[in-house]
Scaffold this active site. Structure first.
Site, PDB file in Angstrom:
ATOM      1  NE  ARG A  50      -4.259  -1.284  -0.018  1.00  0.00           N
ATOM      2  CZ  ARG A  50      -4.383  -2.293  -0.890  1.00  0.00           C
ATOM      3  NH1 ARG A  50      -3.410  -2.577  -1.738  1.00  0.00           N
ATOM      4  NH2 ARG A  50      -5.492  -2.998  -0.940  1.00  0.00           N
ATOM      5  CD  GLU A  76      -3.046   3.262  -5.333  1.00  0.00           C
ATOM      6  OE1 GLU A  76      -4.090   2.650  -5.617  1.00  0.00           O
ATOM      7  OE2 GLU A  76      -2.030   2.702  -4.910  1.00  0.00           O
ATOM      8  CG  HIS A 121      -3.311  -0.622  -6.990  1.00  0.00           C
ATOM      9  ND1 HIS A 121      -3.691  -0.018  -5.808  1.00  0.00           N
ATOM     10  CD2 HIS A 121      -3.292  -1.961  -6.721  1.00  0.00           C
ATOM     11  CE1 HIS A 121      -3.918  -0.945  -4.891  1.00  0.00           C
ATOM     12  NE2 HIS A 121      -3.685  -2.138  -5.428  1.00  0.00           N
TER      13      HIS A 121
HETATM   14  C1  DGY Z   1      -5.661  -6.008  -3.100  1.00  0.00           C
HETATM   15  O1  DGY Z   1      -6.303  -7.022  -3.329  1.00  0.00           O
HETATM   16  O2  DGY Z   1      -5.622  -5.470  -1.997  1.00  0.00           O
HETATM   17  C2  DGY Z   1      -4.904  -5.455  -4.234  1.00  0.00           C
HETATM   18  O3  DGY Z   1      -4.185  -4.328  -3.898  1.00  0.00           O
HETATM   19  C3  DGY Z   1      -5.852  -5.180  -5.358  1.00  0.00           C
HETATM   20  O4  DGY Z   1      -5.123  -5.283  -6.529  1.00  0.00           O
END
Ligand code: DGY
Length: 322
Positions: free
Chosen positions: A232, A261, A279
């Protein structure tokens, strides 16, 4: 539409397959975004939410019949899970089905960052190979590197396995060491960063991990250091990272996730020593379909068997009857 079908609110956008499968067993209620002010009186009987993104406490409070929030994604940092737990609302996520895809992408991003493959492809596409000659040698390589994993959950382990096959050393930092592993363990992130030259971030975005990859950690990683983030954006102090990349405190970074984002700071976009992705770690049709199925199957299991398939650890709940 039958009035007996449980009503599921879908705020904002979600994978098309969720919307295709839900109507078999549910009535869908759409909301432009996850904003409690948009909830109207006719939504009072909504029992579930299917979401890819945020669910703030206020939205839960606006839906008195809410029992379950099915999150599209393994990370559920957008859902106020503490508030859900306090109200007896189960939250589910989509673990396992994306593990290998995200690990594949992490390795791809690592190699792109080190070997500058996206830039090399641009060189070819712009006709520069024929016009100007060979693309410059990449200053960095995976050869001889020691990779530290910040986080060693399901995805971290899948990345570690792949790295073993690439013949590089692997070390890790988590809150406590994991049994049965031969990878070197470091009790702090800074000590891990000092021991490796490549740091791969794959921890969840929580208050405890917020901005933990800071100026000190980047300085410990050192001038040959490369940071890869597939967890993240909130985990990395983005301003400190930009400064470290601009001044040679570290050599490069590969980022699939960002703090705000879909907005990526201009300062990052301007840097030559970064590889940036929007992402996409789990973003293949096959994996996103599997995630969509798990969202719907969690909702179905909750309403038919009283137990979700993959509840998050904070909400290990069963369905209240009556
Ligand atoms: C998640 O599943 O948390 C991913 O970041 C989505 O791509």
């Amino acid at each position: 539409m039958s009035a007996t079908l449980p009503r599921i609110l879908v705020p904002g956008k979600i994978n098309e397959r969720v919307l295709q499968r839900l109507p078999d067993t549910f009535e869908i209620v759409r909301l432009e975004r996850a904003d409690p002010d948009l909830v109207t009186a006719d939504m009072i009987d909504v029992k579930g939410i299917a979401v890819s993104g945020r669910v703030p406490a206020g939205l839960m409070d606006a839906l008195p019949g809410l029992e379950i929030i099915a999150n599209f994604g393994v990370g559920y940092d957008g859902v106020d899970v503490k508030h859900a737990a306090s109200k007896g609302i189960v939250v589910t996520n989509t673990p396992d089905v994306l593990t290998e895809e995200v690990a594949d992408t992490a390795i791809g991003l690592l190699i792109n960052t080190l070997r500058q493959l996206p830039q090399a492809e641009q060189w070819l596409r712009q006709g520069r190979w024929a016009r100007d000659g060979a693309f410059a040698l990449s200053p960095l390589s995976l050869r001889g590197r020691t990779v530290g994993l910040y986080g060693l959950g399901r995805i971290g382990l899948a990345i570690a396995k792949r790295l073993e096959a690439f013949g590089v050393s692997v070390a890790y930092h988590t809150r406590s060491p994991r049994d049965g592993l031969t990878y070197a363990y470091y009790p702090t992130l800074e000590r891990l960063a000092a021991a490796v030259d490549t740091l791969v971030v794959i921890v969840p975005g929580t208050e405890a991990t917020r901005k933990t990859v800071n100026a000190q950690v980047l300085s410990a990683l050192g001038s040959n250091g490369v940071l890869i983030n597939v967890g993240r954006g909130s985990t990395v102090d983005e301003a400190a990272l930009v400064a470290a990349l601009q001044t040679g405190v570290i050599a490069g970074a590969g980022l699939d996730v960002f703090d705000n984002e879909p907005y990526v700071p201009d300062a990052l976009l301007a840097l030559p020593n970064v590889s940036l992705l929007p992402h996409v770690a789990s973003a293949s049709v096959v994996t996103r379909n599997a995630m969509a199925d798990l969202v719907v199957d969690n909702l179905r299991a909750w309403f038919s068997a009283g137990k979700a398939l993959t509840p998050v650890p904070e909400t290990p709940l069963t369905r209240r009857v009556g």
